[in-house]
Design an enzyme around this catalytic site. Structure first.
Site, PDB file in Angstrom:
ATOM      1  N   SER A 408       0.912  -1.347   0.103  1.00  0.00           N
ATOM      2  CA  SER A 408      -0.034  -0.215  -0.140  1.00  0.00           C
ATOM      3  C   SER A 408       0.745   1.469   0.115  1.00  0.00           C
ATOM      4  O   SER A 408       0.630   2.128  -0.626  1.00  0.00           O
ATOM      5  CB  SER A 408      -0.697   0.113   1.129  1.00  0.00           C
ATOM      6  OG  SER A 408      -1.435  -1.103   1.493  1.00  0.00           O
ATOM      7  N   HIS A 429      -2.468  -3.256  -6.278  1.00  0.00           N
ATOM      8  CA  HIS A 429      -2.741  -2.778  -5.091  1.00  0.00           C
ATOM      9  C   HIS A 429      -4.326  -2.930  -4.998  1.00  0.00           C
ATOM     10  O   HIS A 429      -5.152  -2.288  -5.424  1.00  0.00           O
ATOM     11  CB  HIS A 429      -2.605  -1.267  -4.904  1.00  0.00           C
ATOM     12  CG  HIS A 429      -3.023  -0.748  -3.341  1.00  0.00           C
ATOM     13  ND1 HIS A 429      -3.406   0.408  -3.221  1.00  0.00           N
ATOM     14  CD2 HIS A 429      -2.904  -1.465  -2.423  1.00  0.00           C
ATOM     15  CE1 HIS A 429      -3.513   0.336  -1.939  1.00  0.00           C
ATOM     16  NE2 HIS A 429      -3.329  -0.542  -1.223  1.00  0.00           N
ATOM     17  N   GLU A 441      -5.557  -0.827  -7.922  1.00  0.00           N
ATOM     18  CA  GLU A 441      -4.378  -0.053  -8.661  1.00  0.00           C
ATOM     19  C   GLU A 441      -3.609  -0.829  -9.240  1.00  0.00           C
ATOM     20  O   GLU A 441      -3.017  -1.518  -8.471  1.00  0.00           O
ATOM     21  CB  GLU A 441      -3.873   0.888  -7.598  1.00  0.00           C
ATOM     22  CG  GLU A 441      -5.093   1.893  -7.141  1.00  0.00           C
ATOM     23  CD  GLU A 441      -4.385   3.089  -6.000  1.00  0.00           C
ATOM     24  OE1 GLU A 441      -4.763   4.219  -6.068  1.00  0.00           O
ATOM     25  OE2 GLU A 441      -3.733   2.465  -5.103  1.00  0.00           O
ATOM     26  N   ASN A 479      -4.464   6.294  -1.810  1.00  0.00           N
ATOM     27  CA  ASN A 479      -4.025   6.843  -0.289  1.00  0.00           C
ATOM     28  C   ASN A 479      -3.282   8.019  -0.188  1.00  0.00           C
ATOM     29  O   ASN A 479      -3.335   8.741   0.699  1.00  0.00           O
ATOM     30  CB  ASN A 479      -3.026   5.751   0.213  1.00  0.00           C
ATOM     31  CG  ASN A 479      -3.766   4.516   0.712  1.00  0.00           C
ATOM     32  OD1 ASN A 479      -4.973   4.595   1.204  1.00  0.00           O
ATOM     33  ND2 ASN A 479      -3.107   3.249   0.741  1.00  0.00           N
TER      34      ASN A 479
END
Ligand code: 3H9
Length: 656
Positions: A408, A429, A441, A479
C-alpha cells in the site's frame, strides 16, 4: 436482404420477417436503429406475405439500451416509447430473440414483444438507476406486469443484472433455448400466427401483499443513500399496480426526462464513460497480455485470502502459500468461510463451491509457485520482508512468470530492483475485502514491461475488477488523496469543527461514512506509525495536527480498541466528551481560537483538498487522467458516484 436503415436489416423466410439490429459495439438504440426498427415494423404490418416478426441482435449483444451519448442532445423521432408501443400494438406477432445482453431500452423492446426467447448466456437488466435515471420506455410499467411489484422493485431500483435462467424463473422470459436461437424464435413466431396475442401492457399486475412490496423497497433503497433515481423507480413500479398503463407510462416518461437532465445523471454518465476510458492505456495498444491460468498468492491473511477468492471466482487455479502449516490451514479455512458466505447468500451453489475448492492448493512450500503464471504477494507491509521474498521468488518462478506486490505504501521500484528481472514486476494494489472491492490500482514501475502491465489489466478484468493504472508514489493515487483528506479533516478540528460534525457533513454529501468513523473502523495505528516514521523529515514549518497522536498514546486506537475518535460501548458509535475535551485542550495548547464552521465550508474544504492532491498527481504523471482519480475515490474510498468524484466536482466550479 432488406435495409430498413444503416443498421437494421431484414430477411423474410417462411412468412416470418427476421429483423436484425447490427449496430456495433453494443447495438445501442441510436436514432438510426429506432428509425430502422420502426420502418421494419411498418414493413411487416403492410406486407401481406409477412405473418409475424422476430427481433434479434447481431453479434454478442441483443440491445445494450438507449444510446447514452445521445442523452445530451435534442430527441429525434421516432423516440423509443413510440417504437416500443408499435411493437406491443402490432397486429402480427413479434418475438424477441434475445441473443445476448438485453439492457435498459433493449429489455424494454423485449418486454413489449409478444414472446421472449433467450439463449442461455443472455443477461437482462434495467440498469438505468446506475445512470441516475429510470427506464423511459415502459420498463417500470411492463416488468411488474410479468414478475409482480416486489421483484420489479428489486430489479429496477437496484439495476441488477439477471441471468437467462433467473429471468425465466421470474417470468421475464418465456423460454431459454440452448439450440439455434433464431430458428427457435422463427418457429415460435409461426406458432403465434392466428392465435390471440398476449400483450404485456394489457396484463394485470399480479396482486402482492403490501408487506412484500414494502420489504422489497426497503431492501432496494438501503444502499442508495442520497440518490434520487432508485426512489423514483420504486414510486413508478408501485404506480403500475395502482394506475392504468397509459397513466403509468406518462408518469414514467415525465420522470425519465426530469432525471435525465439532473446533476446526478450527468455525474453518473461521466462515471460510465470514465470507466470505459480507464481501460484504454495509451502505449499498450496492440500489446498482447500473457496467459494467466494459475495465480500464486503469498500470505493468506485477510488480504491474501480475499485475493485468492477473487481469483477462484474467476475460474483461475490458485496456489496459496503461508509460512507455517498452521497458518496455511487457517488461511484455507478463511477462504472456505468466504466461499460459504457466498453459498449462504445464494451467489454460488454447492457444485461451484466444490469446483473452487478443487482449484485451491495451500502449502508452505514456496517452490510450489514454479507452476504459477503470476504471483501476488500479500505479506506484511515491510520493505525488508517483501524484498527478501521477491529475491526468493525470482529464483523459483518461471522466467516468463510475473511478480506482483500488493504493497500500500512501500516503493515497488525498490522491491523490483532486488530481482534479476525487474521488467516482470508490477504493483497490484487490492482493496479490502479483496474479493468484494472493485478497485485495483495497477502500479506501473519504472521498469515494468508493457506486456506485463497489459497482463495486470487483463487479469484485473478477469477478476471483474476496475483496474486503474498509476505510477509509483507513496500511497499511489488513492492513499495519497486520502492522506490529504485526512489532513484537511484534522485542520478542520483545530479550526473549530468536531469529528461528529465533519462526519455528518460528509455523510450528508453522500459518503457512507465520514472520515473519523472510517479512521476508527480501519484502526489508527498504521497512520500513527507512518507519522512517527515521517517525523524526522517533516518540514517544521508545515502545519501539523497532533490530536490523533494523543488519542493513540491514550490507547484510543479505534473501534477494535472500543475507543478512538468515538467510543463504542456495545459496538455502537457514540460521541465521547473526552475526545471533545482533548480537541479543545490541543487547540488551547497551540493558542488557537475555535470558530463556527458551517457544513458547507467543511464539504468545500474536504473536496478542495482532494482535488488539489489530484491535480498534483496529474502533474507528476502518476495518474493519466482526472477521471481515473475520480474512479479511485468512488470505488475505493466511498466517494458517492452520483456526485462524480472530486475532480468532476472541481471542474464544475463552485455552486451558485
Ligand atoms: C436506457 O436504456 C434508457 C431507456 O430506458 C429509456 C430510453 C427512452 N450507449 O462496456 P464496454 C459503448 S439507458 C452508448 O467496454 P463490454 C461504450 O462506451 C441505457 N454507448 O463493452 C464503449 O465505447 P468505447 C441502459 C455505449 O462488452 C463500447 O460501447 N444501458 C452504450 O464490456 C463498449 O462498451 C446501459 O446502461 C450505450 N448504451 O460490455 C448499458 N453501452 O469503445 C451500458 C456501451 O468507445 N452498457 N457503450 O469506449 C453496458 O453495460 C456494457 O457496455 C455492455 C457491454 C454489457 C453492453
Amino acid at each position: 436482404m432488406l435495409a430498413f436503415s444503416d443498421n437494421v436489416h431484414g430477411r423474410v423466410s417462411d412468412g416470418i420477417l427476421l429483423i436484425e439490429i447490427d449496430h456495433p459495439p453494443v447495438n445501442a438504440l441510436s436514432a438510426g436503429v429506432r428509425k430502422g426498427l420502426f420502418a421494419a415494423l411498418k414493413h411487416g404490418a403492410d406486407t401481406s406475405a409477412i405473418e409475424a416478426m422476430v427481433i434479434v441482435g447481431a453479434g454478442k449483444v441483443f440491445i445494450g439500451g438507449a444510446d447514452i451519448r445521445e442523452f445530451g442532445q435534442p430527441p429525434t423521432e421516432p423516440i423509443l416509447p413510440t417504437v416500443v408501443a408499435a411493437i406491443e400494438a402490432s397486429a402480427k406477432p413479434v418475438v424477441a430473440a434475445i441473443n445476448g445482453a438485453a439492457l435498459g431500452g433493449g429489455l424494454e423492446v423485449a418486454l413489449a414483444a409478444h414472446r421472449r426467447i433467450a439463449s442461455p448466456t443472455a443477461t437482462l437488466a434495467l440498469p438505468e438507476v446506475k445512470l441516475g435515471i429510470v427506464p423511459g420506455a415502459g420498463g417500470t410499467q411492463r416488468l411488474p406486469r410479468l414478475v409482480g411489484v416486489p421483484a420489479a422493485i428489486d430489479l429496477i431500483a437496484t439495476g441488477r443484472t439477471v441471468s437467462a435462467e433467473e429471468a425465466l424463473k421470474l417470468g421475464v422470459l418465456d423460454q431459454v433455448q440452448s439450440g439455434a436461437l433464431k430458428a427457435a424464435a422463427i418457429a415460435e413466431a409461426q406458432l403465434l400466427v392466428g392465435a390471440p396475442l398476449t400483450r404485456t401492457g394489457e396484463r394485470a399486475v399480479p396482486p402482492g401483499p403490501i408487506e412484500a412490496i414494502d420489504a422489497a423497497a426497503t431492501k432496494a433503497l438501503a444502499r442508495s443513500r442520497g440518490q434520487t433515481a432508485p426512489q423514483e423507480a420504486v414510486r413508478l413500479v408501485r404506480l403500475s399496480a395502482e394506475q392504468p398503463l397509459a397513466n403509468g407510462l406518462a408518469e414514467e416518461r415525465e420522470t425519465f426526462l426530469r432525471l435525465r437532465d439532473s446533476d446526478q445523471a450527468a455525474a453518473l454518465r461521466y462515471v460510465f464513460f470514465a470507466e470505459r476510458a480507464a481501460a484504454k492505456v495509451a502505449d499498450l495498444e496492440g500489446v498482447a497480455p500473457r496467459a494467466v491460468e494459475t495465480i500464486g498468492v503469498v500470505g493468506m491473511g485477510l488480504m491474501g485470502s480475499g485475493i485468492a477468492v477473487a481469483a477462484l471466482d474467476a475460474g483461475i487455479t490458485v496456489v496459496a502459500v503461508e509460512q507455517s502449516g498452521d497458518a496455511a490451514a487457517k488461511g484455507r479455512a478463511r477462504i472456505e468461510a468466504l466461499l460459504d458466505r457466498a453459498l449462504q447468500s445464494g451467489r454460488i451453489d454447492d457444485a461451484s463451491k466444490s469446483d473452487r475448492m478443487a482449484r485451491l492448493v495451500t502449502t508452505t512450500d514456496l517452490h510450489t509457485l514454479s507452476a504459477a503464471d503470476l504471483v501476488i504477494e500479500a505479506v506484511f507491509d515491510d520493505l525488508a520482508v517483501k524484498t527478501e521474498l521477491f529475491v526468493q521468488l525470482d529464483g523459483i518462478v518461471r522466467a516468463d512468470a510475473i511478480l506482483a506486490t500488493n504493497t500500500s505504501y512501500l516503493d515497488p521500484d525498490a522491491i523490483a530492483a532486488a530481482t534479476t528481472r525487474p521488467e516482470r514486476v508490477l504493483g497490484l494494489h487490492f482493496f479490502s475485502p479483496a474479493n468484494v472491492m472493485r478497485l485495483l490500482e495497477v502500479v506501473r514501475c519504472v521498469r515494468t514491461a508493457p506486456d506485463v502491465l497489459a497482463t495486470g489489466l487483463a487479469v484485473a478484468k478477469k477478476l471483474r475488477k476496475l483496474p486503474i493504472v498509476c505510477g509509483v508514489t507513496e500511497g499511489f493515487i488513492g492513499n495519497r488523496i486520502f492522506s490529504a483528506y485526512r489532513r484537511e479533516a484534522e485542520f478542520l478540528l483545530e479550526d473549530g469543527a468536531l469529528p461528529q460534525q465533519i462526519d455528518a457533513a460528509m455523510e450528508a454529501y453522500g459518503f457512507a461514512m465520514g472520515p473519523f468513523a472510517v479512521f476508527d473502523l480501519a484502526g489508527l495505528e498504521i497512520a500513527w506509525a507512518r507519522r512517527k516514521r515521517q517525523a524526522a523529515t517533516r518540514d517544521p514549518k508545515a502545519r501539523y495536527v497532533d490530536i490523533a497522536d494523543h488519542l493513540c498514546e491514550a490507547g484510543r486506537l479505534g473501534m477494535k480498541a472500543g475507543r478512538g475518535w468515538y467510543r463504542y460501548p456495545d459496538g455502537k458509535r457514540e460521541i465521547d466528551p473526552e475526545v471533545t475535551a482533548l480537541i479543545e485542550q490541543r487547540r488551547a495548547a497551540k493558542g488557537l481560537v475555535a470558530r463556527t464552521i458551517s457544513d458547507d465550508e467543511i464539504r468545500q474544504r474536504m473536496l478542495t483538498a482532494m482535488a488539489t492532491e489530484g491535480a498534483a498527481l496529474l502533474s507528476e504523471g502518476i495518474a493519466a487522467r482526472a477521471s481515473d482519480i475520480d474512479l479511485v475515490m468512488i470505488n475505493g474510498y466511498g466517494f458517492p458516484a452520483h456526485m462524480g468524484g472530486p475532480m468532476f466536482e472541481q471542474a464544475k466550479g463552485p455552486k451558485a
